[in-house]
Design an enzyme around this catalytic site. Structure first.
Site, mmCIF file in Angstrom:
data_model
loop_
_atom_site.group_PDB
_atom_site.id
_atom_site.type_symbol
_atom_site.label_atom_id
_atom_site.label_comp_id
_atom_site.label_asym_id
_atom_site.label_seq_id
_atom_site.Cartn_x
_atom_site.Cartn_y
_atom_site.Cartn_z
ATOM 1 N N LYS A 108 6.872 0.352 11.213
ATOM 2 C CA LYS A 108 7.614 -0.787 10.661
ATOM 3 C C LYS A 108 8.959 -0.984 11.343
ATOM 4 C CE LYS A 108 4.338 -1.163 7.585
ATOM 5 N NZ LYS A 108 4.575 -1.222 6.135
ATOM 6 N N ASP A 159 10.272 0.358 -2.584
ATOM 7 C CA ASP A 159 9.442 -0.749 -2.117
ATOM 8 C C ASP A 159 9.132 -0.525 -0.650
ATOM 9 O OD1 ASP A 159 9.794 -4.408 -2.579
ATOM 10 O OD2 ASP A 159 8.123 -3.158 -1.839
ATOM 11 N N ASP A 167 7.653 -4.873 5.861
ATOM 12 C CA ASP A 167 6.814 -5.149 7.035
ATOM 13 C C ASP A 167 7.560 -4.828 8.317
ATOM 14 O OD1 ASP A 167 4.606 -6.249 5.563
ATOM 15 O OD2 ASP A 167 5.975 -7.879 5.069
ATOM 16 N N GLY A 186 7.034 -9.346 2.344
ATOM 17 C CA GLY A 186 6.309 -10.490 1.829
ATOM 18 C C GLY A 186 4.913 -10.669 2.362
ATOM 19 N N SER A 209 0.816 -1.226 0.000
ATOM 20 C CA SER A 209 0.000 0.000 0.000
ATOM 21 C C SER A 209 0.846 1.271 0.000
ATOM 22 C CB SER A 209 -0.923 0.000 1.216
ATOM 23 O OG SER A 209 -0.154 0.002 2.413
ATOM 24 N N THR A 210 2.038 1.237 0.584
ATOM 25 C CA THR A 210 2.875 2.455 0.585
ATOM 26 C C THR A 210 3.373 2.737 -0.823
ATOM 27 O OG1 THR A 210 3.554 1.772 2.809
ATOM 28 C CG2 THR A 210 4.735 3.630 1.822
ATOM 29 N N GLU A 223 10.272 -9.072 -5.703
ATOM 30 C CA GLU A 223 10.806 -7.920 -4.973
ATOM 31 C C GLU A 223 12.298 -8.092 -4.719
ATOM 32 O OE1 GLU A 223 8.071 -8.151 -1.701
ATOM 33 O OE2 GLU A 223 6.949 -6.399 -2.395
HETATM 34 O O1 DER Z 1 4.698 -7.523 0.707
HETATM 35 C C1 DER Z 1 5.597 -6.658 0.796
HETATM 36 O O2 DER Z 1 6.828 -6.948 0.879
HETATM 37 C C2 DER Z 1 5.194 -5.205 0.896
HETATM 38 O O3 DER Z 1 6.222 -4.354 0.484
HETATM 39 C C3 DER Z 1 4.806 -4.972 2.335
HETATM 40 O O4 DER Z 1 5.723 -5.542 3.137
HETATM 41 C C4 DER Z 1 4.640 -3.514 2.702
HETATM 42 O O5 DER Z 1 3.306 -3.285 2.486
HETATM 43 P P1 DER Z 1 2.588 -1.977 3.055
HETATM 44 O O6 DER Z 1 3.314 -0.808 2.426
HETATM 45 O O7 DER Z 1 1.182 -2.163 2.577
HETATM 46 O O8 DER Z 1 2.726 -2.017 4.554
#
Ligand code: DER
Length: 215
Positions: free
Chosen positions: A122, A82, A85, A96, A29-30, A104
């Protein structure tokens, strides 16, 4: 979760985009927010950019926003953004949650510069405190991989269930995901997990050249 923080790093990423860039685009989402901010710039500026996506949903979103797509067959990224989590003080990551960690990690390992965009939710002192380590597994290798993950110290291993269909998540590479909890994540664990035959990739990133952007 800090929406303002996520929005801030999304804008920071959009400001980094230069004409001619080939961008590695992570998932989550980010990243969506960063893509929206980039698309905003495209409305008023002539930017000849291309995106190498890491998941179907990101491909579809880039297409919807009018951000041209390309692949690793034609380009490697000039730089990448990217999400994550978890990020620990060593800049080790757990990624992931979205199930896209194979591409990724492939993109991150093929990009000279990698921005990881997060908010403070995070940041962790101890990796694995909030999220399991996802491991993508060739389906028929499930039992043997599970045994070897336990030998590496996994204390709880769960086959990731699908939502919206019965049965497990099936990745874009037609594999399964084991979400693994470890009491301690030491140096070398990513390598040890990857060395298990039947493991395609994990969402544990140790020692990659990353720049953490925290909103
Ligand atoms: O799946 C992933 O690796 C995503 O980058 C995730 O870890 C981060 O997702 P978010 O931005 O929705 O928290």
């Amino acid at each position: 979760i800090n929406p303002e923080g996520k929005q801030k790093v999304a804008q920071q990423i959009a400001q980094k985009v230069k004409d001619g860039d080939v961008l590695g685009v992570g998932s989550g989402s980010t990243v969506y927010l960063a893509l929206l901010a980039i698309a905003d710039r495209l409305k008023t500026e002539q930017l000849n950019i291309k995106a190498i996506p890491t998941s179907l949903e990101i491909s579809m979103f880039c297409a919807k926003l009018g951000i041209p797509l390309t692949t690793l067959y034609e380009h490697t990224p000039d730089w990448l953004f990217d999400g994550a989590d978890e990020v620990d003080p060593n800049n080790w990551l757990i990624k992931g949650r979205g199930g896209a960690m194979f591409k990724e990690k492939l993109l991150i390992s093929s990009s000279p510069v990698n921005y990881i965009i997060v908010d403070e939710s995070k940041l962790v002192n101890k990796l694995g405190s909030k999220f399991p380590v996802p491991v993508e597994v060739f389906p028929q290798a499930l039992l043997t991989v599970e045994k070897q993950l336990q030998q590496l110290g996994a204390v709880d291993i769960a086959l990731r269930p699908a939502k919206g269909k019965d049965g497990p998540v099936i990745t874009e590479n037609n594999n399964l995901i084991l979400d693994c909890k470890f009491d301690a994540i030491e140096s070398g664990l990513e390598r040890d997990i990857k060395s298990i035959t039947g493991v395609i990739e994990s969402g544990l990133f140790q020692g990659y050249p990353l720049e953490i952007l925290n909103g």
